[in-house]
Design a protein around this motif. Structure first.
Motif, short mmCIF file in Angstrom:
data_model
loop_
_atom_site.label_atom_id
_atom_site.label_comp_id
_atom_site.label_asym_id
_atom_site.label_seq_id
_atom_site.Cartn_x
_atom_site.Cartn_y
_atom_site.Cartn_z
N PRO A 302 0.83 -1.21 0.00
CA PRO A 302 0.00 0.00 0.00
C PRO A 302 0.86 1.25 0.00
O PRO A 302 1.97 1.27 0.53
CB PRO A 302 -0.80 -0.13 1.29
CG PRO A 302 -0.01 -1.05 2.15
CD PRO A 302 0.67 -2.00 1.22
N HIS A 383 -2.87 -9.34 4.25
CA HIS A 383 -4.29 -9.26 4.58
C HIS A 383 -5.08 -9.04 3.31
O HIS A 383 -4.54 -8.62 2.29
CB HIS A 383 -4.57 -8.16 5.62
CG HIS A 383 -4.28 -6.78 5.11
ND1 HIS A 383 -5.23 -5.95 4.58
CD2 HIS A 383 -3.11 -6.10 5.04
CE1 HIS A 383 -4.67 -4.80 4.24
NE2 HIS A 383 -3.40 -4.87 4.50
N PHE A 386 -8.90 -4.61 0.79
CA PHE A 386 -8.44 -3.49 -0.02
C PHE A 386 -8.75 -2.16 0.65
O PHE A 386 -8.10 -1.17 0.41
CB PHE A 386 -9.11 -3.51 -1.39
CG PHE A 386 -8.39 -4.34 -2.41
CD1 PHE A 386 -7.08 -4.07 -2.74
CD2 PHE A 386 -9.03 -5.38 -3.04
CE1 PHE A 386 -6.42 -4.84 -3.68
CE2 PHE A 386 -8.38 -6.15 -3.98
CZ PHE A 386 -7.07 -5.87 -4.30
N LEU A 389 -6.24 -0.72 4.55
CA LEU A 389 -4.85 -1.16 4.47
C LEU A 389 -4.11 -0.80 5.75
O LEU A 389 -4.27 0.29 6.29
CB LEU A 389 -4.17 -0.50 3.27
CG LEU A 389 -4.81 -0.77 1.91
CD1 LEU A 389 -4.03 -0.04 0.84
CD2 LEU A 389 -4.87 -2.25 1.63
N ASN A 395 -0.80 -6.16 0.80
CA ASN A 395 -2.22 -6.32 0.48
C ASN A 395 -2.32 -7.34 -0.65
O ASN A 395 -1.58 -7.28 -1.63
CB ASN A 395 -2.80 -4.99 0.01
CG ASN A 395 -4.25 -5.11 -0.42
OD1 ASN A 395 -4.98 -5.89 0.17
ND2 ASN A 395 -4.63 -4.37 -1.42
#
Length: 452
Positions: A302, A383, A386, A389, A395
């Motif tokens: 991210p 994880h 979306f 973050l 992501n």
């Protein structure tokens, strides 16, 4: 007085005619062209042309400050014939008004009113064809705030639609393409260039070449693009994917090659059962069959492209492979350690480790049995959300995976050809920076072997 513009088509053969569509309140304007290469070199200019403010189509949902990204903006066009002497390559045009001093910096590709143009050779002249990822650029660029990702326009029975005929930025060109094109020329590699649309339209485009290069962020592919590349490789051509998130969404080119549509939220399949249920390539025909890898088993970091992300590089295996010739690397060494090589998006292949700890593809995701995993960068904390973050975590795609998530560099044979995948968007950036001589050497090994 501001100025914006776009080309009627983003590629043209040297000596051919291109249409420039510009809106400005200034009475006159011109376009100054610069070719990107070893240096960013001035090539020439249009004559002064008449100005005029053109309307921006309102967003169909009435969103204030947003224009419609799905339609041809229809600004008046001005024809310009390129000199036959212009060298093929990627050019940037800066639009300049006659009523004010417009500052731009061609070396950094900075300034208002700028667009790129791919100049193709009148006849093929190189062994390498460099593909500019133009479809992905159009999906992301946010003219007046709207794009395929912000306030997109959905057409019932089709999907989300994006027009190529609207002004936009060149940030992707400045980040990925320009540094790598300069590196290629500095290192003596002669390449011809094309756009996604060129590859989509011309089934014979690849025939004169030995190697196709996909560089940076290459997310959106039409079925014809994929068919043409797969046929090329099957028949003895080669491909190098110095890119990631590659061939993730399928697009359908419409309106005479001036727009595409794609279903990015599955509404086509839900609302119109006679149409395909998805435009995700991995659900139709996994992209692994071509590239060896998929974003499905990869991830993204991210934040901004440069990002303060992990800098561990690829853990090398099979260091005796020709890809690593001259690098001095041994199994277990880290290729690209200390550089932002992995990310900002990366692709992976499902794998397991054998009793010796060597990673081998399982094939559960469509990765070919011939795929040799040469480097792995396991993504660590991952994880699936979306929208929320967390800093410091990769992501992922939000899709069910078929193995551990890891950037997976490798090579495989397909038919009579060979495919190399770097599995990371920023491979060309690190190569061009000179930050890791081993990354540069691997790049040269791939280009030298697969272009002969």
């Amino acid at each position: 007085m501001g100025i914006d513009g776009y080309f009627g088509r983003e590629s043209v053969a040297a000596g051919g005619e291109v249409s420039l569509h510009v809106s400005t309140e200034a009475p006159r304007w011109r376009a100054d062209f610069f070719r990107i290469g070893r240096t960013t070199r001035y090539a020439g200019s249009t004559p002064w042309l008449p100005g005029g403010r053109a309307p921006r189509p309102p967003h169909p949902d009435g969103i204030p400050g947003r224009s419609d990204p799905s339609v041809d903006w229809g600004w008046p066009g001005h024809a310009f014939t390129l000199p036959e002497s212009w060298e093929p390559g990627v050019y940037v045009a800066f639009f300049v008004t006659s009523t004010e001093s417009t500052f731009y910096d061609p070396r950094r590709l900075k300034g208002p009113g700028r667009e790129y143009l791919v100049v193709r050779p009148r006849a093929p002249r190189a062994r390498i064809l460099y593909k500019k990822s133009s479809f992905t650029r159009h999906a992301y660029h946010r003219t007046d705030g709207a794009s395929l990702y912000e306030d997109p326009v959905y057409l019932p029975g089709q999907g989300h639609r994006v027009s190529f005929r609207r002004p936009g930025g060149i940030d992707d060109l400045a980040w990925w393409d320009a540094p790598f094109l300069a590196w290629l020329e500095r290192n003596g590699y002669d390449v011809d260039c094309c756009t996604d649309l060129d590859l989509h339209e011309d089934p014979g485009l690849l025939a004169p070449y030995r190697l196709l290069l996909s560089v940076g962020h290459d997310e959106y592919w039409s079925a014809d693009m994929r068919t043409h590349v797969e046929s090329f490789v099957d028949n003895g051509g080669n491909a190098a994917f110095l890119s990631a998130n590659t061939c993730w969404w399928r697009v359908r080119v419409v309106d005479g090659g001036t727009a595409f549509v794609t279903d990015t939220d599955h509404r086509v399949g839900d609302d119109y059962p006679h149409l395909p249920a998805t435009d995700l390539w991995w659900e139709i025909a996994p992209e692994n069959a071509l590239t060896g890898v998929s974003f499905r088993n990869g991830g993204m970091w991210p934040g901004d492209w440069p990002g303060d992300r992990p800098r561990d590089g690829f853990a090398v295996q099979h260091a005796d492979h020709w890809v690593f010739t001259g690098t001095g690397l041994r199994d277990g060494d880290r290729l690209g350690a200390g550089t932002p090589l992995i990310g900002y998006e990366c692709d992976g292949a499902a794998f397991v480790r054998d009793v010796h700890g060597i990673a081998r593809p399982t094939g559960a995701d469509g990765t070919p049995a011939t795929f040799a995993i040469l480097g792995l960068a396991e993504l660590g904390p991952v994880h699936d959300d979306f929208h929320h973050l967390r800093a410091g975590h990769w992501n992922c795609t939000g899709r069910e995976t078929t193995g551990p998530r890891a950037a997976t560099m490798g090579v495989h044979t397909r038919g009579n050809g060979t495919v190399f995948t770097a599995a990371t968007t920023d491979w060309p950036v690190v190569t061009a920076s000179g930050a890791d001589p081993a990354v540069e050497r691997v790049t040269r090994n791939v280009l030298d072997r697969l272009s002969t």
